[in-house]
Design a protein around this motif. Structure first.
Motif, mmCIF file in Angstrom:
data_model
loop_
_atom_site.group_PDB
_atom_site.id
_atom_site.type_symbol
_atom_site.label_atom_id
_atom_site.label_comp_id
_atom_site.label_asym_id
_atom_site.label_seq_id
_atom_site.Cartn_x
_atom_site.Cartn_y
_atom_site.Cartn_z
ATOM 1 N N ILE A 74 0.843 -1.201 0.000
ATOM 2 C CA ILE A 74 0.000 0.000 0.000
ATOM 3 C C ILE A 74 0.874 1.244 0.000
ATOM 4 O O ILE A 74 0.599 2.226 -0.694
ATOM 5 N N ARG A 75 1.951 1.211 0.770
ATOM 6 C CA ARG A 75 2.879 2.345 0.806
ATOM 7 C C ARG A 75 3.461 2.592 -0.580
ATOM 8 O O ARG A 75 3.572 3.742 -1.029
ATOM 9 N N GLU A 76 3.810 1.523 -1.287
ATOM 10 C CA GLU A 76 4.348 1.656 -2.638
ATOM 11 C C GLU A 76 3.287 2.184 -3.605
ATOM 12 O O GLU A 76 3.592 2.998 -4.487
ATOM 13 N N ALA A 77 2.045 1.722 -3.438
ATOM 14 C CA ALA A 77 0.946 2.202 -4.285
ATOM 15 C C ALA A 77 0.707 3.692 -4.065
ATOM 16 O O ALA A 77 0.467 4.452 -5.017
ATOM 17 N N SER A 78 0.796 4.129 -2.813
ATOM 18 C CA SER A 78 0.617 5.549 -2.507
ATOM 19 C C SER A 78 1.742 6.376 -3.118
ATOM 20 O O SER A 78 1.492 7.446 -3.700
ATOM 21 N N SER A 79 2.964 5.896 -3.026
ATOM 22 C CA SER A 79 4.103 6.594 -3.619
ATOM 23 C C SER A 79 3.932 6.712 -5.131
ATOM 24 O O SER A 79 4.229 7.765 -5.725
ATOM 25 N N TYR A 80 3.448 5.647 -5.750
ATOM 26 C CA TYR A 80 3.201 5.656 -7.195
ATOM 27 C C TYR A 80 2.145 6.708 -7.549
ATOM 28 O O TYR A 80 2.321 7.488 -8.501
ATOM 29 N N ALA A 81 1.051 6.764 -6.775
ATOM 30 C CA ALA A 81 -0.018 7.727 -7.043
ATOM 31 C C ALA A 81 0.488 9.155 -6.879
ATOM 32 O O ALA A 81 0.088 10.053 -7.627
ATOM 33 N N ILE A 82 1.380 9.384 -5.919
ATOM 34 C CA ILE A 82 1.959 10.710 -5.733
ATOM 35 C C ILE A 82 2.825 11.097 -6.927
ATOM 36 O O ILE A 82 2.801 12.237 -7.397
ATOM 37 N N SER A 83 3.576 10.139 -7.455
ATOM 38 C CA SER A 83 4.403 10.433 -8.638
ATOM 39 C C SER A 83 3.529 10.774 -9.840
ATOM 40 O O SER A 83 3.881 11.648 -10.640
ATOM 41 N N LYS A 84 2.387 10.117 -9.953
ATOM 42 C CA LYS A 84 1.457 10.423 -11.054
ATOM 43 C C LYS A 84 0.845 11.814 -10.860
ATOM 44 O O LYS A 84 0.644 12.553 -11.834
ATOM 45 N N ALA A 85 0.539 12.167 -9.611
ATOM 46 C CA ALA A 85 0.006 13.502 -9.336
ATOM 47 C C ALA A 85 1.050 14.568 -9.660
ATOM 48 O O ALA A 85 0.724 15.622 -10.223
ATOM 49 N N ASN A 86 2.296 14.287 -9.332
ATOM 50 C CA ASN A 86 3.365 15.224 -9.648
ATOM 51 C C ASN A 86 3.495 15.432 -11.156
ATOM 52 O O ASN A 86 3.644 16.565 -11.630
ATOM 53 N N LYS A 87 3.402 14.347 -11.907
ATOM 54 C CA LYS A 87 3.498 14.449 -13.371
ATOM 55 C C LYS A 87 2.318 15.233 -13.938
ATOM 56 O O LYS A 87 2.484 16.039 -14.869
ATOM 57 N N ALA A 88 1.135 15.014 -13.382
ATOM 58 C CA ALA A 88 -0.049 15.722 -13.874
ATOM 59 C C ALA A 88 0.104 17.232 -13.684
ATOM 60 O O ALA A 88 -0.256 18.025 -14.565
ATOM 61 N N ILE A 89 0.653 17.630 -12.529
ATOM 62 C CA ILE A 89 0.870 19.050 -12.263
ATOM 63 C C ILE A 89 1.946 19.612 -13.196
ATOM 64 O O ILE A 89 1.780 20.696 -13.778
ATOM 65 N N ALA A 90 3.051 18.881 -13.357
ATOM 66 C CA ALA A 90 4.134 19.339 -14.227
ATOM 67 C C ALA A 90 3.667 19.470 -15.676
ATOM 68 O O ALA A 90 4.015 20.434 -16.370
ATOM 69 N N ASP A 91 2.867 18.517 -16.127
ATOM 70 C CA ASP A 91 2.355 18.567 -17.502
ATOM 71 C C ASP A 91 1.425 19.760 -17.697
ATOM 72 O O ASP A 91 1.482 20.449 -18.729
ATOM 73 N N ALA A 92 0.557 20.009 -16.711
ATOM 74 C CA ALA A 92 -0.365 21.143 -16.813
ATOM 75 C C ALA A 92 0.407 22.464 -16.794
ATOM 76 O O ALA A 92 0.071 23.404 -17.526
ATOM 77 N N ALA A 93 1.445 22.534 -15.975
ATOM 78 C CA ALA A 93 2.261 23.751 -15.903
ATOM 79 C C ALA A 93 2.983 24.011 -17.216
ATOM 80 O O ALA A 93 3.137 25.158 -17.641
ATOM 81 N N ALA A 94 3.428 22.950 -17.873
ATOM 82 C CA ALA A 94 4.149 23.091 -19.135
ATOM 83 C C ALA A 94 3.245 23.610 -20.253
ATOM 84 O O ALA A 94 3.729 24.229 -21.209
ATOM 85 N N ARG A 95 1.953 23.379 -20.112
ATOM 86 C CA ARG A 95 1.014 23.802 -21.151
ATOM 87 C C ARG A 95 0.549 25.245 -20.974
ATOM 88 O O ARG A 95 -0.064 25.811 -21.886
ATOM 89 N N ASN A 96 0.817 25.843 -19.817
ATOM 90 C CA ASN A 96 0.291 27.185 -19.544
ATOM 91 C C ASN A 96 1.327 27.983 -18.757
ATOM 92 O O ASN A 96 1.578 27.716 -17.582
ATOM 93 N N GLU A 97 1.916 28.959 -19.405
ATOM 94 C CA GLU A 97 2.994 29.740 -18.786
ATOM 95 C C GLU A 97 2.527 30.476 -17.530
ATOM 96 O O GLU A 97 3.306 30.726 -16.613
ATOM 97 N N GLU A 98 1.240 30.821 -17.486
ATOM 98 C CA GLU A 98 0.721 31.587 -16.347
ATOM 99 C C GLU A 98 0.742 30.785 -15.047
ATOM 100 O O GLU A 98 0.725 31.357 -13.958
ATOM 101 N N ILE A 99 0.759 29.463 -15.153
ATOM 102 C CA ILE A 99 0.769 28.623 -13.948
ATOM 103 C C ILE A 99 2.030 27.748 -13.915
ATOM 104 O O ILE A 99 2.061 26.706 -13.261
ATOM 105 N N ALA A 100 3.078 28.205 -14.575
ATOM 106 C CA ALA A 100 4.291 27.390 -14.711
ATOM 107 C C ALA A 100 4.954 27.102 -13.369
ATOM 108 O O ALA A 100 5.642 26.081 -13.223
ATOM 109 N N ASN A 101 4.769 27.970 -12.394
ATOM 110 C CA ASN A 101 5.435 27.800 -11.101
ATOM 111 C C ASN A 101 4.531 27.199 -10.026
ATOM 112 O O ASN A 101 4.867 27.242 -8.845
ATOM 113 N N MET A 102 3.413 26.651 -10.416
ATOM 114 C CA MET A 102 2.488 26.136 -9.408
ATOM 115 C C MET A 102 3.017 24.842 -8.778
ATOM 116 O O MET A 102 3.805 24.099 -9.363
#
Length: 246
Positions: A74-102
């Protein structure tokens, strides 16, 4: 099963609530999931980052949870989900300069046999609160936490330090999103509190313990804690999820 209460509030100073949270009961595995995030990076960016992190975490961890999982899995599954959340934020930031530093902090908990699995990035916290006292499960990823560990300042001095809001890890583009994971035993009647720094910066551990344990009404304890936070100025958003093992 867990009893769950939650609260979120803009506080007395901020113009927008950039915190986000969610709780979910995963029927296939019989596990309860909770996550709390505190966004940062401008008026729009912080709100988007925390919301995206909460939604992605719940979605990704729900895809892999099973009733047969051991706590370490479960700990590993949670870590995996956090990495996916991090990627989702990074991808969204890359698409919009106004929120690049979020970016956003994250603290999450998943129920398991004989306790919970807790994961965190940043300075949002998890506490175990019981009749025997209050124990902070997580360690802040912040400048002042490092200073306390090195003996440069005391824990009480850290609460009022001018750099107390400088964090060393977060979810987002160009951030250190490495999470810590804890397998924490809990017993019937114990409480797990997940919260943003807006609560703990204005409410002491002793007040958390008193309002949750000694007032004998957990269903209203978060409202009472919010009232204390506001009486102390509530300069930040305040968000908390309280769970009790039943």
């Amino acid at each position: 099963m867990l009893n769950i209460w939650s609260i979120t509030d803009i506080g007395l100073v901020r113009k927008e609530n950039q915190d986000a949270f969610a709780t979910s009961y995963h029927e296939e595995s019989g596990r309860t999931i909770a996550v709390v995030c505190d966004g940062m990076g401008g008026s729009a960016g912080g709100r988007i980052a925390s919301k995206l992190a909460v939604e992605t975490y719940i979605q990704e961890v729900s895809l892999v949870l099973t009733a047969q999982m051991e706590p370490e899995q479960i700990r590993e599954a949670s870590s995996y989900a956090i990495s996916k959340a991090n990627k989702a934020i990074a991808d969204a930031a890359a698409r919009n300069e106004e929120i690049a530093n979020m970016g956003t902090t994250l603290v999450a908990a998943i129920s398991c046999q004989d306790g919970v699995v807790v994961s965190n990035v940043g300075d949002s916290r998890a506490y175990c609160i019981s009749t025997s006292g209050i124990h902070r499960i997580t360690k802040d990823h912040s400048l002042v936490e490092t200073m306390v560990e090195h003996g440069d300042i005391t824990a009480d001095e850290a609460r009022h330090h001018p750099n107390k809001n400088l964090i060393t890890r977060a979810l987002g583009a160009n951030c250190n999103a490495t999470c810590d994971g804890y397998i924490y035993p809990m017993h019937k009647g114990d409480y797990l509190l997940l919260c943003t720094d807006g609560l703990v910066d204005t409410v002491t551990d002793q007040e958390l313990l008193f309002e949750i344990i000694h007032m004998n009404d957990p269903s209203t304890s978060l409202n009472r804690l919010l009232k204390i936070s506001k009486s102390n100025g509530a300069p930040d958003n305040v968000t908390a999820v309280l769970m009790q093992i039943s």
